[in-house]
Write a protein that holds these residues in place. Structure first.
Motif, PDB file in Angstrom:
ATOM      1  N   GLY A   1       0.766  -1.244   0.000  1.00 26.53           N
ATOM      2  CA  GLY A   1       0.000   0.000   0.000  1.00 26.53           C
ATOM      3  C   GLY A   1       0.796   1.292   0.000  1.00 26.53           C
ATOM      4  O   GLY A   1       0.325   2.303   0.520  1.00 26.53           O
ATOM      5  N   ALA A   2       1.979   1.287  -0.575  1.00 30.06           N
ATOM      6  CA  ALA A   2       2.773   2.514  -0.613  1.00 30.06           C
ATOM      7  C   ALA A   2       2.057   3.639  -1.365  1.00 30.06           C
ATOM      8  O   ALA A   2       2.135   4.816  -0.986  1.00 30.06           O
ATOM      9  N   MET A   3       1.368   3.281  -2.441  1.00 28.96           N
ATOM     10  CA  MET A   3       0.708   4.311  -3.257  1.00 28.96           C
ATOM     11  C   MET A   3      -0.350   5.073  -2.468  1.00 28.96           C
ATOM     12  O   MET A   3      -0.468   6.296  -2.579  1.00 28.96           O
ATOM     13  N   ALA A   4      -1.118   4.329  -1.663  1.00 30.73           N
ATOM     14  CA  ALA A   4      -2.163   4.982  -0.862  1.00 30.73           C
ATOM     15  C   ALA A   4      -1.509   5.955   0.123  1.00 30.73           C
ATOM     16  O   ALA A   4      -1.957   7.101   0.294  1.00 30.73           O
ATOM     17  N   ALA A   5      -0.397   5.512   0.735  1.00 27.15           N
ATOM     18  CA  ALA A   5       0.316   6.384   1.667  1.00 27.15           C
ATOM     19  C   ALA A   5       0.868   7.606   0.934  1.00 27.15           C
ATOM     20  O   ALA A   5       0.789   8.737   1.431  1.00 27.15           O
TER      21      ALA A   5
ATOM     22  N   LEU B   1      13.471   7.489   9.289  1.00 25.67           N
ATOM     23  CA  LEU B   1      12.520   6.518   8.757  1.00 25.67           C
ATOM     24  C   LEU B   1      11.334   6.332   9.689  1.00 25.67           C
ATOM     25  O   LEU B   1      11.459   6.422  10.911  1.00 25.67           O
ATOM     26  N   ALA B   2      10.182   6.056   9.076  1.00 24.75           N
ATOM     27  CA  ALA B   2       9.015   5.607   9.841  1.00 24.75           C
ATOM     28  C   ALA B   2       8.466   4.402   9.103  1.00 24.75           C
ATOM     29  O   ALA B   2       8.290   4.446   7.887  1.00 24.75           O
ATOM     30  N   GLY B   3       8.199   3.278   9.834  1.00 27.83           N
ATOM     31  CA  GLY B   3       7.771   2.044   9.190  1.00 27.83           C
ATOM     32  C   GLY B   3       6.305   1.753   9.465  1.00 27.83           C
ATOM     33  O   GLY B   3       5.659   2.410  10.283  1.00 27.83           O
ATOM     34  N   ARG B   4       5.824   0.728   8.725  1.00 26.91           N
ATOM     35  CA  ARG B   4       4.438   0.251   8.856  1.00 26.91           C
ATOM     36  C   ARG B   4       3.454   1.414   8.890  1.00 26.91           C
ATOM     37  O   ARG B   4       2.597   1.527   9.769  1.00 26.91           O
ATOM     38  N   ILE B   5       3.634   2.313   7.946  1.00 25.67           N
ATOM     39  CA  ILE B   5       2.759   3.485   7.919  1.00 25.67           C
ATOM     40  C   ILE B   5       1.424   3.145   7.295  1.00 25.67           C
ATOM     41  O   ILE B   5       1.309   2.191   6.515  1.00 25.67           O
ATOM     42  N   THR B   6       0.432   3.924   7.631  1.00 20.73           N
ATOM     43  CA  THR B   6      -0.878   3.861   6.990  1.00 20.73           C
ATOM     44  C   THR B   6      -1.103   5.215   6.353  1.00 20.73           C
ATOM     45  O   THR B   6      -0.369   6.177   6.664  1.00 20.73           O
TER      46      THR B   6
END
Lengths: 159, 940
Positions: free
Chosen positions: A87-91, A135-140
């Motif tokens: 879901g990188a695109m949504a983010a 860095l920030a991981g597991r983003i929504t």
């Protein structure tokens, strides 16, 4: 010499490695200033006994060089394969919206730049974004937007 | 000469030389292999992959432009596999190249006035490409027999057109990134005004930060346009016109003698100029003047009929009437009362007839050219060495070890001579420039000596002394070829280098370094003019230069020698055929009775025995009434630029003045009879360039009878009208035959021998109406360098076999500086400079009908002068030069000599002015860089 010229001079002459080239000199200036102003291209041309157009050929060849001053903040969203499938695109869309922008690039007020990155190297934490190289991981989409908003509340370097 | 090897193309064997690439061998053999990035004269690049071939026993498909030819090699140039490969390469190229011109089914039947309605989209109609039917890409697609159906399968890149620059239009939507232009600019011209930008899909050609060419160091030579295979780079003027006829002729604007292929349309309009690639003097190069400054032949304001002054007004007359008036009035004057001035762009035949007319019909030796303001340029050279001409070919300079350029703005005045100099300097040669002005070559120089104005001769003395002090003289050569230099050495021993350094403001170390560079190199060449040298010091200065060449033994061998830079296109020829007051054809002396008699026998008349007046004295003669009647061919900037005082006012003083000119110029307006003059484009004849090369001009357009005529015909007809014998000549060719009889150095010259110099080089594809790829490759025309003895062989290098039973003579000049006649009102010297590119200087392009340049000028001065005029860095100042003013910001610079203010402008301004000029022959009036008396004031 103006302040800018002094910094260019110091960066080019301060290269410690044994082989100094047009490219290494440009990188040194980019590291110092965050971009390559016209003065830097002229200085490197004189320094390496070549012409501005030849230096420009090298500088414009690499997408890593900027030719306008850097923005205060840089937000990058990873678009590697792992991030893409989760879901990188949504983010990314959410980041753009939070920054008030429509596409990748510098915001006109020069406060922030939003870019896609081919891989930030933290695939286990996908999807990943970075704010000024943190860095920030597991983003929504929601957390990404919050990250951007928080970043923009901070002043950049000295602004 | 390299060994011959045998190579076979498609089963047919050809001889070629080792070291050649396969593609070059194929072109030499007349075998066509398509290519796009290769261009004759440039290093192979191997980028476009269009010239791939297959070699028997070899692997894969090598590019023939980078494949060295080997003995016994068997090459297939057009097998099915090779062609398939080329087609797939081509498909990628035209994926982004508008290709309606290739796909439209009407291409073969469409006429020039047909309207294109629906076959092709607006963007890529063939008429929107200026290179339509002159395009190498299109030729190649046709050769490959590609079946392109839809005109819409390419991606239009939507790159804005670049039209801000003078002369050029650039449309990068048509660019195929072959890199020819970038390589031409760098490799052929040594300029680097353009480079590649970006990469992969976005790769294009451009400048640093996308600036205009005016800012990027462009000299507008047009070399990039000449090599562009597609319509991306074109000349703006007549950009849509296709040539109907092409005629090779010689540029009339400077003495380099560039061979140009001049294109004309149906109506005889000169539309385009493409320098000839196989020419010995210019090697395919031209300059902004030759490339863009010849359109004046089309000008509507040209004179079309003779004019005769009646009741104070110039009124139209027939040729017969006008010639009658001229003949009748000239008959009233004779001897010293008459003077003849020819134009530096008259041909050898015309100069010859002019001096013959003055001497035999008018009994006057008052004959000279309007450009000859520095007659001392070659006098001392001839006296010392024997011949008044450059000793070596121009392109020897490229291979010289060291080149010394003295007071000569080569890149502007003789642009193409600058090309081998720049190329040499960018390779291994050392370039030393002696000039108080910042000229373009100072940018390429390893050492730039900047003497205070007026001290150049003294500096040369220092240089000579330093050569001797460092033991760099060639004693062996001197003993064999030269009279004893003892007197010279003695005079030099009296010089004190410290003192020289103090007066010239050049450091002793720099003098020694210049002497070392020039003296130590294996071969050194010396290029000189006398820009800003006072006439009183001209002779001594030339003697010093000649002595420098002599003591270092740089004569009589390749890549060395001395090159006087004359000003007019055919000044060399004019001197050769005796169009000077003290010399008869072939440098025979007027004052020598035997020389005179030999000519008198051929002419069947007598020649006055006292040398006549030269240009400067002639103008004085006009003023004081000593000369009453004059025949002037061609106006000259020298009448109005102050070099002859007020030359135009002097013309007013004449009783009877005939001017033969192309336009109703300032001189023509003062004439009693004006005869319309044909230009170089309408003339048959020969020019002799500065390397003594005699080359043929060929007319490319005709003029209606009754209109302008060539000087040759005008002079002959005046002589006929006056009933003077000896002018029964039917053509310029016959005139040359007579010159060959009179002038020993031209003995072997005739139009027939000239036509045989050089044969066919690259063979053309005669089946194509406009064979673009080998367009410049039909015939080679090498001309001949005098002395040409009766065996018809030229002499590329003078003095190779010594000095004709004598020895060279080192004549000792006075090593002095110009007397400083200080003018209390104008105590400083203003020294102008002009360069292509100035970094750290921002300029603004002011967009308008014609774009111009705007920027703050800097006025540079020495700290000592700044202190005494209490001027601080950055202050606004104004330089007052009596004839003009220049405002700018003060810059304090230690390298500027004391007593000098300098300002360096941008060459681009000149290009803008030339294009925007209302002048009819703008190129000839490009302002030089004259040093002037000045004072400096603070303003604001």
């Amino acid at each position: 010499m103006s302040g800018l010229e002094q910094r260019i001079h110091a960066a080019v002459h301060g290269q410690a490695q044994p082989t100094v080239t047009v490219l290494s000199s440009l990188l040194a200036v980019e590291d110092e200033l965050g971009y390559l102003p016209k003065e830097a291209v002229e200085f490197v041309a004189n320094f390496s006994d070549t012409t501005v157009n030849d230096v420009w050929a090298v500088a414009s060849f690499y997408p890593n060089f900027r030719f306008v001053p850097p923005t205060e903040h840089v937000v990058e969203v990873c678009w590697g394969a792992s991030c893409h499938v989760v879901g990188a695109m949504a983010a990314f869309r959410s980041v753009l919206e939070a920054a008030g922008m429509e596409a990748e690039g510098d915001r006109p007020d020069n406060r922030v730049a939003v870019k896609l990155n081919t891989c930030l190297g933290a695939c286990s934490q996908a999807p990943v974004m970075s704010m000024d190289h943190h860095l920030a991981g597991r983003i929504t989409p929601e957390s990404a937007a919050k990250n951007v908003a928080r970043l923009l509340e901070q002043d950049g370097h000295g602004a | 000469m390299a060994d011959d090897i045998t190579i076979s193309f498609d089963g047919q064997e050809f001889k070629t030389q080792a070291g050649k690439m396969v593609l070059e061998a194929a072109i030499q053999a007349g075998v066509y292999i398509p290519y796009l990035c290769y261009h004759p004269g440039m290093e192979s690049y191997g980028a476009c992959r269009m010239c791939v071939v297959s070699v028997e026993g070899g692997r894969g498909f090598p590019a023939s432009c980078t494949l060295p030819a080997a003995d016994g090699m068997k090459v297939q140039t057009a097998s099915a596999e090779v062609n398939d490969l080329r087609k797939s390469v081509m498909e990628m190229l035209i994926a982004e190249h508008p290709s309606g011109c290739l796909t439209c089914h009407r291409v073969d039947i469409c006429g020039p006035t047909d309207v294109c309605l629906r076959h092709v989209s607006v963007n890529d109609r063939c008429v929107t490409c200026p290179k339509n039917e002159r395009c190498e890409l299109k030729d190649t697609v046709r050769y490959l027999g590609m079946n392109l159906e839809s005109p819409l399968n390419y991606k239009y890149r939507q790159i804005p057109l670049e039209v801000a620059d003078p002369f050029y239009d650039r449309d990068y939507n048509l660019c195929i990134v072959c890199g020819r232009c970038v390589r031409a600019c760098e490799e052929l011209r040594g300029d680097d005004a353009i480079g590649f930008t970006m990469r992969s899909g976005q790769a294009l050609v451009g400048t640093s930060f996308g600036t205009s060419l005016l800012e990027s160091g462009c000299e507008f030579c047009g070399a990039c346009i000449d090599v562009c295979p597609v319509g991306a780079l074109v000349e703006r003027d007549n950009k849509w016109d296709k040539p109907r006829t092409v005629e090779r002729t010689i540029c009339p604007l400077c003495p380099v003698g560039c061979q140009l292929n001049v294109e004309y349309d149906n109506e005889g309009k000169l539309t385009r100029v493409v320098p000839e690639i196989n020419s010995p003097a210019n090697h395919g190069q031209a300059c902004f003047k030759g490339k863009f400054g010849l359109q004046f032949v089309n000008d509507a304001s040209r004179l079309h009929s003779p004019l005769v002054r009646r009741d104070g007004q110039l009124t139209e007359a027939t040729w017969d009437e006008a010639l009658e008036v001229v003949a009748t009035r000239f008959a009233e004057y004779s001897g010293e009362e008459f003077a003849f001035l020819t134009s530096p762009n008259s041909t050898n035949e015309e100069h010859y007839l002019a001096q013959k007319f003055a001497r035999s019909a008018m009994k006057s030796n008052n004959i000279d050219q309007t450009s000859n303001v520095q007659p001392d340029l070659t006098r001392a050279l001839e006296q010392s060495l024997g011949y008044a001409g450059a000793t070596n070919p121009i392109w020897d300079l490229e291979k010289s070890g060291c080149i010394l350029v003295f007071c000569s703005n080569v890149t502007e005045e003789h642009n193409v001579v600058g090309v081998p100099i720049k190329r040499a300097a960018r390779k291994n040669a050392k370039l030393v420039v002696i000039d108080s002005r910042e000229v373009e070559l100072t940018r390429y120089a390893h050492l730039w000596l900047r003497p205070a104005p007026g001290t150049e001769q003294l500096l040369l003395g220092g240089l000579l002394k330093s050569v001797i002090d460092q033991g760099l003289q060639d004693d062996e050569w001197l003993a064999e070829n030269c009279e004893s230099p003892a007197t010279l050495y003695y005079a030099l021993s009296a010089l004190d280098l410290e003192e020289v350094s103090k007066v010239t403001q050049v450091t002793v170390a720099d003098i020694a370094e210049a002497a070392r560079l020039y003296g130590e190199a294996e071969t050194s060449a010396l290029v000189y003019a006398l820009d800003n040298i006072q006439p009183r010091l001209a002779r001594d200065t030339v003697l010093s230069l000649v002595n420098l060449v002599l003591v270092t033994g740089n004569l009589g061998k390749p890549n060395a020698g001395i090159y006087p830079m004359r000003s007019g296109a055919n000044e060399q020829g004019a001197w050769d055929v005796g169009c000077v007051p003290d010399r008869l054809p072939g440098y025979r002396r007027v004052s020598d009775s035997q020389d005179r008699q030999e000519v008198e026998v051929i002419w069947g008349t007598t020649i006055p025995e006292t040398p006549g007046l030269g240009l400067t004295q002639m103008i004085d003669g006009f003023r004081d009434g000593q000369v009453k009647a004059a025949f002037i061919i061609g106006d000259s900037p020298n009448f109005s630029n102050g070099k002859l005082g007020d030359g135009l006012a002097a013309l007013d003083n004449l009783d009877f003045l005939v001017v033969c000119d192309t336009f109703l110029t300032d001189a023509a307006q003062r004439a009693d009879v004006v005869l319309p003059r044909a230009t170089f484009a309408e003339k048959d004849g020969t020019y002799t360039n500065l390397e003594r090369r005699i080359q043929r001009l060929k007319p490319g357009r005709e003029l209606p009878e009754g209109g302008a005529r060539s000087d040759w015909r005008v002079i002959r007809d005046v002589a006929h009208k006056m009933g003077v014998p000896g002018f029964q000549l039917a053509s310029p060719s016959e005139t040359m035959d007579e010159i060959a009889r009179v002038a020993p150095i031209y003995a072997g010259i005739s139009y027939r021998t000239l036509a045989n110099q050089g044969g066919l080089v690259f063979k053309t594809d005669l089946t194509s109406p406009q064979p673009t790829q080998v367009l410049y490759a039909s015939r080679e025309d090498r001309g001949l360098q005098w002395p040409v003895l009766s065996d018809g062989k030229g002499t590329p290098i003078l003095y190779e076999g010594g000095f004709n039973d004598r020895k060279a003579e080192p004549i000792t000049p006075a090593f002095v500086a110009a007397e400083d006649r200080a003018d209390p009102d104008f105590p400083l010297w203003f020294v102008p400079g002009r360069v292509l590119l100035q970094q750290e200087r921002d300029i603004e392009i002011v967009k308008g009908r014609r774009n111009t340049i705007r920027r703050d000028e800097f006025v540079e001065l020495n700290p000592a002068d700044a202190a005494s005029w209490s001027i601080t860095e950055g202050a606004r100042v104004e330089v007052d030069m009596l004839i003009g003013r220049l405002a700018g910001l003060a810059r304090i610079n230690e390298s500027i000599p004391v007593g000098v203010v300098a300002s360096t402008s941008l060459f681009g301004q000149l290009a803008v002015d030339l294009q925007g000029s209302e002048e009819m022959e703008a190129a000839t009036r490009v302002p030089g860089l004259d040093i002037r008396r000045a004072r400096i004031n603070k303003i604001g």
